[in-house]
Design an enzyme around this catalytic site. Structure first.
Site, mmCIF file in Angstrom:
data_model
loop_
_atom_site.group_PDB
_atom_site.id
_atom_site.type_symbol
_atom_site.label_atom_id
_atom_site.label_comp_id
_atom_site.label_asym_id
_atom_site.label_seq_id
_atom_site.Cartn_x
_atom_site.Cartn_y
_atom_site.Cartn_z
ATOM 1 N N GLU A 260 0.828 -1.215 0.000
ATOM 2 C CA GLU A 260 0.000 0.000 0.000
ATOM 3 C C GLU A 260 0.860 1.261 0.000
ATOM 4 O O GLU A 260 0.543 2.234 -0.687
ATOM 5 C CB GLU A 260 -0.937 0.012 1.218
ATOM 6 C CG GLU A 260 -1.953 -1.125 1.257
ATOM 7 C CD GLU A 260 -3.033 -1.029 0.179
ATOM 8 O OE1 GLU A 260 -3.047 -0.054 -0.582
ATOM 9 O OE2 GLU A 260 -3.860 -1.973 0.109
ATOM 10 N N ARG A 264 0.825 3.780 -3.272
ATOM 11 C CA ARG A 264 0.214 5.096 -3.028
ATOM 12 C C ARG A 264 1.271 6.168 -2.785
ATOM 13 O O ARG A 264 1.209 7.251 -3.383
ATOM 14 C CB ARG A 264 -0.728 5.032 -1.820
ATOM 15 C CG ARG A 264 -1.841 4.006 -2.016
ATOM 16 C CD ARG A 264 -2.863 4.039 -0.889
ATOM 17 N NE ARG A 264 -3.645 2.806 -0.869
ATOM 18 C CZ ARG A 264 -4.903 2.728 -0.476
ATOM 19 N NH1 ARG A 264 -5.538 3.799 -0.060
ATOM 20 N NH2 ARG A 264 -5.538 1.561 -0.464
ATOM 21 N N ASP A 393 -5.276 -9.947 -7.984
ATOM 22 C CA ASP A 393 -5.602 -9.053 -9.109
ATOM 23 C C ASP A 393 -4.411 -8.382 -9.788
ATOM 24 O O ASP A 393 -4.123 -8.613 -10.978
ATOM 25 C CB ASP A 393 -6.623 -7.985 -8.660
ATOM 26 C CG ASP A 393 -6.250 -7.282 -7.336
ATOM 27 O OD1 ASP A 393 -5.221 -7.624 -6.742
ATOM 28 O OD2 ASP A 393 -7.007 -6.381 -6.916
ATOM 29 N N GLU A 529 -11.996 0.764 -10.262
ATOM 30 C CA GLU A 529 -11.640 -0.164 -11.346
ATOM 31 C C GLU A 529 -12.506 -0.041 -12.603
ATOM 32 O O GLU A 529 -11.994 -0.098 -13.730
ATOM 33 C CB GLU A 529 -11.651 -1.621 -10.846
ATOM 34 C CG GLU A 529 -10.519 -1.954 -9.880
ATOM 35 C CD GLU A 529 -10.733 -1.408 -8.466
ATOM 36 O OE1 GLU A 529 -11.883 -1.055 -8.128
ATOM 37 O OE2 GLU A 529 -9.745 -1.328 -7.703
ATOM 38 N N THR A 618 -0.784 0.652 -10.254
ATOM 39 C CA THR A 618 -2.115 0.137 -9.889
ATOM 40 C C THR A 618 -2.892 1.129 -9.013
ATOM 41 O O THR A 618 -4.051 0.890 -8.689
ATOM 42 C CB THR A 618 -2.013 -1.251 -9.220
ATOM 43 O OG1 THR A 618 -3.323 -1.820 -9.131
ATOM 44 C CG2 THR A 618 -1.363 -1.170 -7.844
HETATM 45 C C1 DMJ Z 1 -6.222 0.599 -4.921
HETATM 46 O O1 DMJ Z 1 -5.424 0.800 -3.826
HETATM 47 C C2 DMJ Z 1 -5.482 -0.075 -6.041
HETATM 48 O O2 DMJ Z 1 -6.163 0.113 -7.226
HETATM 49 C C3 DMJ Z 1 -5.294 -1.538 -5.785
HETATM 50 O O3 DMJ Z 1 -4.710 -2.176 -6.883
HETATM 51 C C4 DMJ Z 1 -6.618 -2.197 -5.513
HETATM 52 N N1 DMJ Z 1 -7.350 -1.531 -4.481
HETATM 53 C C5 DMJ Z 1 -7.468 -0.093 -4.512
HETATM 54 C C6 DMJ Z 1 -8.650 0.452 -5.267
HETATM 55 O O4 DMJ Z 1 -9.757 -0.307 -5.283
#
Ligand code: DMJ
Length: 629
Positions: A260, A264, A393, A529, A618
């Protein structure tokens, strides 16, 4: 002989003339200024980009060199004459000099009926910036020449191939339209709540007008930096930048989740550095990158989930020595880019090792991976369960995106991606009733479950990105089918917002829709998403229906999740329009991802984060693609 024949006076006149000419020569040499100076070895050395960490050289010559000043590499291009020297790069000194290009003076709004009107622009234009030629700009954002991902040689030797500078400078800026203005308005509303009640904290609690901490690192503020840049919100950006400069402290006794904080914080700082050219963000990125490295000190080199960034210690969760597969395989884009920028290979080495190891592991099912991996043995655990949702995912997403980031050369990544998509088709794809929606279910020890997380809706976008990069057209077909399904996960629900998880009906039943929702799954966390995939689909097809679907979703977010005093909130019940049960939390990815992808979806400017130059991590933070394909 002749000199001797001259009179004393004649000799004095000649000597005086020589002396006079010599003095003039010195004066004119010294007054030539910087261009001349830059030809001396000394000043060339001064201008060469120093390795950011002393004594360290570039990690890997195969990757693109760290950004260099435009005149730093004269030694490599002896054919350059002094007259051809480019203008010295713009020097930045801090916030007042941030190279933000506001979108434009007048924002023309194209109405849906084709007429246009002029509205007040969202940010103030700066006269001086308009004349700054050393800046490459696309709408709302700027890249300095030293930020360009193309090596200087290709700019000089192949003038027929336009660099990103020429690309952008010669184009008329694409006006912001009404829908984009609505996104800016939504962002400002969300930001108001954050600023008023949660400034510098991780997440806004908009109903209780307070905040929650996860890592205590201003998560929402950092996640939102590049969104503000892209939306052209100059004042907000500058204020946030000041917080990063003065108040963001990583030397804290706090446990953070490696994945995370990488996607981020590290991702957000790196992309903001690329968009703004402000070295503050690179410095901060280096610091957090270094502080996260203890996570890789494990017997298997598969990183632990948690790191104490103050103490420099790392550990798995209390109840297990496993890490999550998606977490250890979705930090690569960020750490690889950090190596490229700093010249310190340790970041890339650590994450590449994880990918290489996972590539060789047994326990996959036609390229599909289990959800857990053990940090001691390095083996997959809890075998036999396969999903494209939570815990797996972004493994699939990062296989493709690392391949793109690295210039499409790392074949193992592509092989694993292609095999996995074949695995999805073979084991996880089914069609629902009555609408025959194609969906991605899950497999548990041979038993198929028609359960699909909203998280899986990243997949249509990723498939479309692969097809755009030359992979089989089948992937685009599948992307088209899946994005329709993701849209139906919103459209078939009472609030027009998707729940966290749906179950699809495999058999037609009177009065039943395709989508069924269990009570425990009917929350919505403002996730990105579907909007993310709509953005890719619109970019690659130009089909306006994708914009219309995104517009519906934005309106429903406004209707059911907007808090009047500022901010947006997650809700507990997407099936109850009269009381969606607000949860009192605005996730950082609503600003980092959801609103950013909305803004990009509604744009017709392909240079607004050009997908042939950038790859999104992501968490929707764009990072440069290293080399042209
Ligand atoms: C985000 O932190 C990222 O997109 C991660 O890959 C999946 N979860 C959240 C958003 O849903």
């Amino acid at each position: 002989k002749k000199w001797k024949q001259l009179s004393r006076l004649q000799r004095s006149v000649i000597l005086f003339l020589f002396a006079f000419l010599a003095v003039c020569g010195v004066i004119s040499y010294t007054s030539m200024g910087e261009p001349w100076k830059s030809l001396t070895n000394k000043s060339l050395d001064d201008q060469r980009t120093e390795p950011e960490i002393p004594g360290l050289k570039l990690a890997n010559p195969a990757v693109l060199p760290a950004p260099q000043k435009v005149d730093a590499n004269l030694g490599d291009y002896p054919e350059l004459s002094p007259q051809k020297l480019p203008k010295p790069p713009h020097v930045r000194h801090g916030p007042s000099n941030l190279q933000i290009k506001p979108p434009r003076r007048d924002v023309k709004l194209k109405t849906r009926h084709g007429t246009s009107r002029v509205v007040e622009e969202p940010v103030q234009a700066d006269k001086e910036e308009k004349t700054e030629k050393s800046v490459i700009s696309w709408r709302g954002a700027v890249i300095e020449p030293d930020q360009s991902t193309e090596p200087p040689s290709s700019k000089i030797k192949e003038p027929e191939k336009p660099s990103s500078v020429e690309d952008v400078d010669q184009k008329e800026p694409v006006p912001i339209n009404e829908r984009q203005m609505a996104v800016i308005e939504a962002f400002r509303h969300a930001w108001k709540g954050y600023k008023d009640f949660a400034w510098g904290h991780d997440e806004l609690k908009p109903l209780s007008k307070s905040y929650s901490e996860w890592f205590g690192l201003g998560l929402t503020l950092i996640d939102a930096l590049d969104t503000m840049w892209i939306l052209g919100l100059k004042e907000e950006f500058e204020e946030a930048r000041k917080w990063v400069a003065n108040d963001l402290v990583f030397d804290k006794n706090v446990d953070v989740n490696l994945f995370e904080s990488t996607i981020r914080i590290l991702g957000g700082l790196l992309s903001t550095y690329h968009l703004s050219g402000d070295s503050l963000f690179l410095e901060k990125a280096k610091e957090i990158g270094n502080r996260l490295m203890p996570a890789f000190k494990t017997p298997s080199k598969i990183p632990y989930s948690d790191v104490n960034i103050g103490r420099g210690t790392a550990h798995p969760p209390r109840w297990t020595s496993d890490s999550t597969v998606a977490e250890v395989t979705s930090i690569q884009l960020e750490f690889r880019e950090l190596s490229r920028l700093t010249g310190d290979e340790k970041f890339q080495k650590a994450v590449d090792e994880v990918m290489k190891h996972v590539h060789t592991l047994s326990g996959k099912n036609d390229g599909l991976v289990p959800m857990f991996i053990n940090t001691n043995s390095g083996q997959f655990t809890h075998l036999g369960v396969y999903t494209l949702g939570a815990r797996a995912d972004s493994y699939y997403e990062y296989l493709l995106k690392q391949w793109i980031q690295g210039g499409k050369k790392e074949n193992e990544l592509l092989e694993d991606y292609m095999r996995a998509i074949e695995g999805v088709k073979k084991h996880l794809l089914k069609r629902s009733q009555p609408k025959k929606l194609t969906f991605v279910g899950e497999l548990a020890h041979g038993h198929f479950s028609a359960k699909m997380d909203h998280l899986v809706c990243f997949l249509p976008g990723t498939l479309a990105l692969g097809a755009h990069n030359g992979l089989t057209a089948d992937h685009m077909k599948l992307a088209e089918a899946l994005i329709e399904t993701c849209y139906q996960m919103y459209a078939q629900v009472e609030t027009g917002l998707s729940p966290e998880i749906v179950h699809f009906n495999l058999h037609a039943q009177k009065g039943h829709k395709d989508v069924e929702i269990k009570p425990a799954d009917r929350h919505n966390l403002l996730r990105p998403e579907t909007v993310e995939s709509l953005f890719y689909m619109y970019r690659f097809t130009g089909d306006k229906k994708y914009q219309d679907w995104g517009w519906e979703i934005l309106q429903n977010f406004n209707k059911y999740t907007r808090v009047p005093t500022g901010g947006y909130t997650s809700i507990n019940n997407v099936q109850n329009p009269s009381n969606p049960e607000p949860r009192d939390k605005m996730e950082s990815f609503f600003l980092g991802e959801t609103l950013k992808y909305m803004f990009l979806l509604f744009s017709d400017d392909i240079d607004l984060i050009n997908l042939d130059k950038y790859v999104f991590n992501t968490e929707a933070h764009p990072l440069p693609i290293w080399a042209p394909a």
